[in-house]
Design an enzyme around this catalytic site. Structure first.
Site, PDB file in Angstrom:
ATOM      1  N   SER A  95      35.988  58.633  79.119  1.00  0.00           N
ATOM      2  CA  SER A  95      35.327  58.574  80.430  1.00  0.00           C
ATOM      3  C   SER A  95      34.898  59.951  80.947  1.00  0.00           C
ATOM      4  O   SER A  95      34.080  60.615  80.332  1.00  0.00           O
ATOM      5  CB  SER A  95      36.243  57.859  81.408  1.00  0.00           C
ATOM      6  OG  SER A  95      35.605  57.650  82.631  1.00  0.00           O
ATOM      7  N   ASP A 238      29.107  59.520  84.919  1.00  0.00           N
ATOM      8  CA  ASP A 238      30.233  60.160  84.239  1.00  0.00           C
ATOM      9  C   ASP A 238      30.035  59.944  82.730  1.00  0.00           C
ATOM     10  O   ASP A 238      29.022  59.369  82.308  1.00  0.00           O
ATOM     11  CB  ASP A 238      31.583  59.604  84.743  1.00  0.00           C
ATOM     12  CG  ASP A 238      31.883  58.210  84.242  1.00  0.00           C
ATOM     13  OD1 ASP A 238      30.928  57.436  84.039  1.00  0.00           O
ATOM     14  OD2 ASP A 238      33.068  57.878  84.052  1.00  0.00           O
ATOM     15  N   ASP A 240      31.122  58.021  80.301  1.00  0.00           N
ATOM     16  CA  ASP A 240      30.896  56.718  79.672  1.00  0.00           C
ATOM     17  C   ASP A 240      30.073  55.787  80.554  1.00  0.00           C
ATOM     18  O   ASP A 240      29.935  54.590  80.256  1.00  0.00           O
ATOM     19  CB  ASP A 240      32.221  56.057  79.278  1.00  0.00           C
ATOM     20  CG  ASP A 240      33.061  55.670  80.485  1.00  0.00           C
ATOM     21  OD1 ASP A 240      32.934  56.331  81.530  1.00  0.00           O
ATOM     22  OD2 ASP A 240      33.843  54.705  80.384  1.00  0.00           O
ATOM     23  N   ASP A 242      30.275  54.207  83.321  1.00  0.00           N
ATOM     24  CA  ASP A 242      30.680  53.059  84.140  1.00  0.00           C
ATOM     25  C   ASP A 242      30.604  53.440  85.611  1.00  0.00           C
ATOM     26  O   ASP A 242      30.616  52.588  86.481  1.00  0.00           O
ATOM     27  CB  ASP A 242      32.073  52.520  83.765  1.00  0.00           C
ATOM     28  CG  ASP A 242      33.171  53.555  83.873  1.00  0.00           C
ATOM     29  OD1 ASP A 242      32.862  54.764  83.958  1.00  0.00           O
ATOM     30  OD2 ASP A 242      34.352  53.168  83.856  1.00  0.00           O
TER      31      ASP A 242
HETATM   32 MG    MG Z   1      34.141  56.269  83.312  1.00  0.00          MG
END
Ligand code: MG
Length: 452
Positions: A95, A238, A240, A242
């Site tokens: 992440s 960010d 990744d 999400d």
């Molecule tokens: Mg993330």
């Protein structure tokens, strides 16, 4: 030692998070799934991603699971893919963590993050080392699917008013930080008819442009470019993707709590229904819910708790005050690109982001943390003291005390031996005061809990 933290397994790549761990974790998942079903495996742009993904694929196949390698993609993209085409998922991602980290996150068959009790079972199998290794003719089938990101982008476009967005030809500057969102956000925005300018849009696990965490001080170039080009919006993911954060048309960073409440307000204008958010979120969500006369449910911190509660109560919207927003009509997980598309839908109706931000009530926050030795006992003592105060309180995660003019939340960290103390009020000084009260409560309780 607990294998799973708040967000899967995390650590320094090739030290703690090494191929052996990936093989054995995937074997544990295969054992848990009784060697039946298909697992989709993908990774973000981190350098060690392919190494760990290959190991996870080998581990899963050795237990008889079928594997689909979905390549490099944002976490919400693989979550959607799992929901529609697989029985479970493995995401190789850390992440927003610094460059040297990586991690492994499991996805349940419905596309949500793996439930805690399932993780516990898998952890048990992992530490027992007893895996269901199948005989040679039963090892799993393997194939790749390069279409997951296209499918994801298509799904987002179908979840917003794409025609209205396209008609406005909005100018958007995006900073995907060389992370997984570099593979989706530029394409999504092009499909939505935007004039797109990109920063850090080459996938690169050395993260040469900025840290994977999109903090305001990492986005000064984005902010400048938004102003310089007269863009309608700036957006940054960010690592990744999400999560997403925004810069308004004046180059100002949009507070994530304001974003959450603003979006809730907009969704409620289109459709009435319950909202869900963790206890750490701003009172703004409560104000928005009250204004629209809908129910607001507070949950423990963690997007999985929010997602599950949303399913349970049939919420129309939910999310966390860190740029992790959940749109149930699209899918029950935090989704950065979906959030961006929804913001474009709002802007396309003739709104300016800076003005929208002013449409939700203003609050001020204060936060601090303090090391803790006897976390559990201390927490119990704090709860006791808090219940004696006579204010409304919530103990779903730590203890949250609602005073007449603000609140304080005292909660132990899930990953470190510390207490985090958050406070919020209509005035900055009052927020600081409430934070101090919380801090003093912890200090007193920590003293009382010390062995004599
Ligand atoms: Mg993330």
């Amino acid at each position: 030692m607990a294998l799973f933290g708040t967000n899967g397994v995390r650590g320094i790549a090739n030290e703690y998070i090494n191929p052996e761990l990936a093989v054995n974790l995937a074997r544990s998942l295969g054992t848990y799934m009784e060697s039946k079903g298909t697992v989709a495996i993908g990774c973000d742009t981190r350098i060690s991603g392919q190494m760990l993904k290959s190991a996870a694929i080998a581990g899963a196949l050795s237990t008889g699971l079928n594997v689909i390698d979905v390549g490099t993609l944002p976490t919400p993209s693989i979550q959607l893919y799992v929901r529609d085409f697989a029985d479970a998922g493995i995401v190789i991602t850390a992440s927003h963590n610094p460059r040297e980290y990586n991690g492994i996150k499991l996805i349940a068959g419905d596309g949500t993050e793996f439930p805690r009790d399932g993780e516990k079972e898998i952890e048990k199998i992992y530490y027992s080392g007893k895996y269901s290794i199948v005989s040679w003719e039963k090892t799993g089938n393997f194939r790749t699917d390069p279409g997951a990101n296209d499918y994801y982008i298509r799904n987002i476009i179908n979840s917003v008013d794409a025609e209205t967005i396209r008609s406005r030809r909005l100018k958007v500057v995006i900073d995907t930080g060389c992370g997984a969102g570099s593979l989706t956000l530029p394409l999504l925005l092009r499909e939505l008819g935007c004039n797109v300018l990109t920063l850090g849009a080459q996938p690169d696990g050395t993260f040469p442009w900025r840290n994977p965490e999109p903090t305001p001080d990492a986005l000064t170039e984005l902010s400048k470019l938004v102003k310089m080009t007269g863009a309608d919006l700036g957006a940054a993911h960010d690592g990744d993707a999400d999560r997403i954060v925004f810069i308004d048309e004046n180059g100002e960073f949009l507070n994530e709590e304001v974003l959450l409440a603003m979006m809730a307000k907009y969704i409620l204008e289109c459709e009435k229904g319950p909202l869900v958010t963790p206890v750490s979120s701003s009172q703004r969500m409560a104000d928005v819910a009250k204004e629209a006369s809908v129910e607001l449910y507070w949950t423990a911190v963690g997007s999985i708790n929010v997602a599950r509660k949303m399913m349970e109560v049939g919420a129309v919207f939910g999310g966390e005050g860190n740029g992790g927003l959940i749109f149930p009509k699209h899918q029950y997980c935090r989704d950065g690109a979906m959030t961006c598309a929804k913001i474009l839908e709002i802007l396309a109706k003739g709104n300016k982001l800076s003005e929208l931000a002013k449409s939700v009530p203003q609050y001020f926050n204060a936060k601090t943390k303090i090391p803790s030795v006897n976390t559990q006992t201390t927490m119990e003592i704090v709860k006791k003291e808090a219940s004696g105060l006579g204010y409304k309180m919530d103990t779903i995660d730590g203890v949250k005390i609602w005073y007449e003019d603000g609140w304080v939340l005292i909660r132990p960290s899930g990953t470190e031996p510390i207490f985090r103390i958050f406070a919020e009020a209509k005035k900055q000084e009052r927020a600081e005061e409430l934070m101090q009260e919380g801090l003093q409560m912890v200090i007193r309780a920590e003293k009382a809990s010390a062995p004599k």
